[in-house]
Design a protein around this motif. Sequence first.
Motif, mmCIF file in Angstrom:
data_model
loop_
_atom_site.group_PDB
_atom_site.id
_atom_site.type_symbol
_atom_site.label_atom_id
_atom_site.label_comp_id
_atom_site.label_asym_id
_atom_site.label_seq_id
_atom_site.Cartn_x
_atom_site.Cartn_y
_atom_site.Cartn_z
ATOM 1 N N GLU A 88 -10.385 63.323 26.784
ATOM 2 C CA GLU A 88 -10.507 62.750 28.191
ATOM 3 C C GLU A 88 -11.165 61.198 27.952
ATOM 4 O O GLU A 88 -11.344 60.345 29.230
ATOM 5 C CB GLU A 88 -11.095 63.411 29.268
ATOM 6 C CG GLU A 88 -12.617 64.170 28.706
ATOM 7 C CD GLU A 88 -12.473 65.513 27.991
ATOM 8 O OE1 GLU A 88 -11.188 65.936 27.436
ATOM 9 O OE2 GLU A 88 -13.073 66.461 28.286
ATOM 10 N N ASP A 89 -11.724 60.984 26.942
ATOM 11 C CA ASP A 89 -12.493 59.693 26.629
ATOM 12 C C ASP A 89 -11.182 58.359 26.197
ATOM 13 O O ASP A 89 -11.521 57.361 26.253
ATOM 14 C CB ASP A 89 -13.398 59.783 25.698
ATOM 15 C CG ASP A 89 -14.642 60.523 25.847
ATOM 16 O OD1 ASP A 89 -14.933 61.374 24.942
ATOM 17 O OD2 ASP A 89 -15.045 60.390 26.987
ATOM 18 N N THR A 90 -9.967 58.958 26.440
ATOM 19 C CA THR A 90 -8.984 57.925 25.924
ATOM 20 C C THR A 90 -8.784 57.083 27.064
ATOM 21 O O THR A 90 -8.878 57.460 28.186
ATOM 22 C CB THR A 90 -7.940 58.836 25.729
ATOM 23 O OG1 THR A 90 -7.742 59.722 24.410
ATOM 24 C CG2 THR A 90 -6.423 57.753 25.673
ATOM 25 N N ALA A 91 -8.932 55.808 26.685
ATOM 26 C CA ALA A 91 -8.824 54.634 27.786
ATOM 27 C C ALA A 91 -8.948 53.075 27.335
ATOM 28 O O ALA A 91 -9.283 53.365 25.831
ATOM 29 C CB ALA A 91 -10.010 54.935 28.737
ATOM 30 N N VAL A 92 -8.690 52.260 27.850
ATOM 31 C CA VAL A 92 -9.175 51.003 27.419
ATOM 32 C C VAL A 92 -10.630 50.589 27.880
ATOM 33 O O VAL A 92 -10.911 50.813 29.032
ATOM 34 C CB VAL A 92 -7.997 49.884 27.945
ATOM 35 C CG1 VAL A 92 -8.429 48.517 27.517
ATOM 36 C CG2 VAL A 92 -7.052 50.080 27.520
ATOM 37 N N TYR A 93 -11.287 50.210 26.726
ATOM 38 C CA TYR A 93 -12.934 50.088 27.107
ATOM 39 C C TYR A 93 -13.107 48.484 27.359
ATOM 40 O O TYR A 93 -12.537 47.672 26.598
ATOM 41 C CB TYR A 93 -13.532 50.495 26.059
ATOM 42 C CG TYR A 93 -13.716 52.036 26.219
ATOM 43 C CD1 TYR A 93 -12.516 53.103 25.992
ATOM 44 C CD2 TYR A 93 -15.001 52.708 26.542
ATOM 45 C CE1 TYR A 93 -12.625 54.248 25.959
ATOM 46 C CE2 TYR A 93 -15.069 54.213 26.761
ATOM 47 C CZ TYR A 93 -13.848 54.910 26.668
ATOM 48 O OH TYR A 93 -14.053 56.303 26.566
ATOM 49 N N TYR A 94 -13.827 48.105 28.401
ATOM 50 C CA TYR A 94 -14.118 46.794 28.603
ATOM 51 C C TYR A 94 -15.777 46.601 28.813
ATOM 52 O O TYR A 94 -16.377 47.466 29.176
ATOM 53 C CB TYR A 94 -13.736 46.543 29.977
ATOM 54 C CG TYR A 94 -11.973 46.403 30.088
ATOM 55 C CD1 TYR A 94 -11.633 47.788 30.554
ATOM 56 C CD2 TYR A 94 -11.333 45.343 29.769
ATOM 57 C CE1 TYR A 94 -10.083 47.804 30.699
ATOM 58 C CE2 TYR A 94 -9.770 45.641 30.115
ATOM 59 C CZ TYR A 94 -9.151 46.691 30.270
ATOM 60 O OH TYR A 94 -7.881 46.863 30.407
ATOM 61 N N GLN A 108 -9.684 41.173 27.123
ATOM 62 C CA GLN A 108 -8.693 41.943 26.798
ATOM 63 C C GLN A 108 -8.974 43.551 26.687
ATOM 64 O O GLN A 108 -7.882 44.508 26.568
ATOM 65 C CB GLN A 108 -7.970 41.423 25.420
ATOM 66 C CG GLN A 108 -8.426 42.128 24.170
ATOM 67 C CD GLN A 108 -9.794 41.478 23.847
ATOM 68 O OE1 GLN A 108 -10.415 40.666 24.586
ATOM 69 N NE2 GLN A 108 -10.546 41.947 22.990
ATOM 70 N N GLY A 109 -10.208 43.981 26.438
ATOM 71 C CA GLY A 109 -10.410 45.338 26.214
ATOM 72 C C GLY A 109 -10.172 45.905 24.783
ATOM 73 O O GLY A 109 -9.410 45.042 23.860
ATOM 74 N N THR A 110 -10.479 47.186 24.496
ATOM 75 C CA THR A 110 -10.176 47.524 23.291
ATOM 76 C C THR A 110 -9.753 49.047 23.418
ATOM 77 O O THR A 110 -10.442 49.896 24.173
ATOM 78 C CB THR A 110 -11.330 47.568 22.373
ATOM 79 O OG1 THR A 110 -11.160 47.882 20.988
ATOM 80 C CG2 THR A 110 -12.654 48.274 22.769
ATOM 81 N N GLN A 111 -8.604 49.373 22.927
ATOM 82 C CA GLN A 111 -8.075 50.736 23.289
ATOM 83 C C GLN A 111 -8.805 51.698 22.332
ATOM 84 O O GLN A 111 -8.732 51.833 21.206
ATOM 85 C CB GLN A 111 -6.535 50.691 22.826
ATOM 86 C CG GLN A 111 -5.811 52.080 22.890
ATOM 87 C CD GLN A 111 -5.512 52.580 24.447
ATOM 88 O OE1 GLN A 111 -5.291 51.741 25.094
ATOM 89 N NE2 GLN A 111 -6.046 53.689 24.778
ATOM 90 N N VAL A 112 -9.249 52.903 23.012
ATOM 91 C CA VAL A 112 -9.646 54.100 22.380
ATOM 92 C C VAL A 112 -8.837 55.282 22.593
ATOM 93 O O VAL A 112 -8.545 55.554 23.878
ATOM 94 C CB VAL A 112 -11.181 54.519 22.749
ATOM 95 C CG1 VAL A 112 -11.511 55.784 22.373
ATOM 96 C CG2 VAL A 112 -11.991 53.406 22.490
ATOM 97 N N THR A 113 -8.268 55.894 21.717
ATOM 98 C CA THR A 113 -7.574 56.938 21.738
ATOM 99 C C THR A 113 -8.098 58.261 20.841
ATOM 100 O O THR A 113 -8.285 58.219 20.008
ATOM 101 C CB THR A 113 -6.069 56.788 21.220
ATOM 102 O OG1 THR A 113 -5.342 55.384 22.078
ATOM 103 C CG2 THR A 113 -4.964 57.911 21.464
ATOM 104 N N VAL A 114 -8.074 59.464 21.470
ATOM 105 C CA VAL A 114 -8.698 60.417 20.909
ATOM 106 C C VAL A 114 -7.654 61.580 20.895
ATOM 107 O O VAL A 114 -7.131 61.857 22.105
ATOM 108 C CB VAL A 114 -10.108 60.914 21.867
ATOM 109 C CG1 VAL A 114 -10.643 62.112 21.008
ATOM 110 C CG2 VAL A 114 -10.956 59.594 21.996
ATOM 111 N N SER A 115 -7.331 61.998 20.045
ATOM 112 C CA SER A 115 -6.118 63.069 19.801
ATOM 113 C C SER A 115 -7.117 64.351 19.773
ATOM 114 O O SER A 115 -8.129 64.456 19.247
ATOM 115 C CB SER A 115 -5.261 62.889 18.536
ATOM 116 O OG SER A 115 -6.172 62.878 17.431
ATOM 117 N N SER A 116 -6.222 65.494 20.358
ATOM 118 C CA SER A 116 -6.803 66.888 20.282
ATOM 119 C C SER A 116 -6.396 67.657 19.029
ATOM 120 O O SER A 116 -5.652 67.290 18.247
ATOM 121 C CB SER A 116 -6.247 67.402 21.600
ATOM 122 O OG SER A 116 -4.799 67.686 21.656
#
Length: 116
Positions: A88-94, A108-116
């Motif tokens: 649930e922390d998966t998001a674009v972070y700014y 532009q942000g930075t993409q964080v993707t957390v896989s289960s």
Amino acid sequence: QVQLVESGGGLVQAGGSLRLSCAASRIFFSINAMAWYRQAPGEQREMVASISTGGRTNYADSVKGRFTISRDNAKNTVYLQMNNLKPEDTAVYYCNAEHAGFVANWGQGTQVTVSS
């Protein structure tokens, strides 16, 4: 013109860690409390952590105890250490100013993707 450049995102498994960085324009950074925000697909942007010019911090309940915000005033950079990441922390972070009246154009942000 204010510049905000986020970096450090990536793909990580649940339970992993990432450290985000945001380099900001000098004057903007020096006078503002700074914050990290995130926006997941289909969701509104939300603030997850903030830090005052003096180093006082605040966190959203969803990240408290897992995320740590810090700032290096000499480098005009704000960091977000993210531990025990969850899907649930998966998001674009700014990053941007904490207070609405001082928010600059978004980077532009930075993409964080957390896989289960």
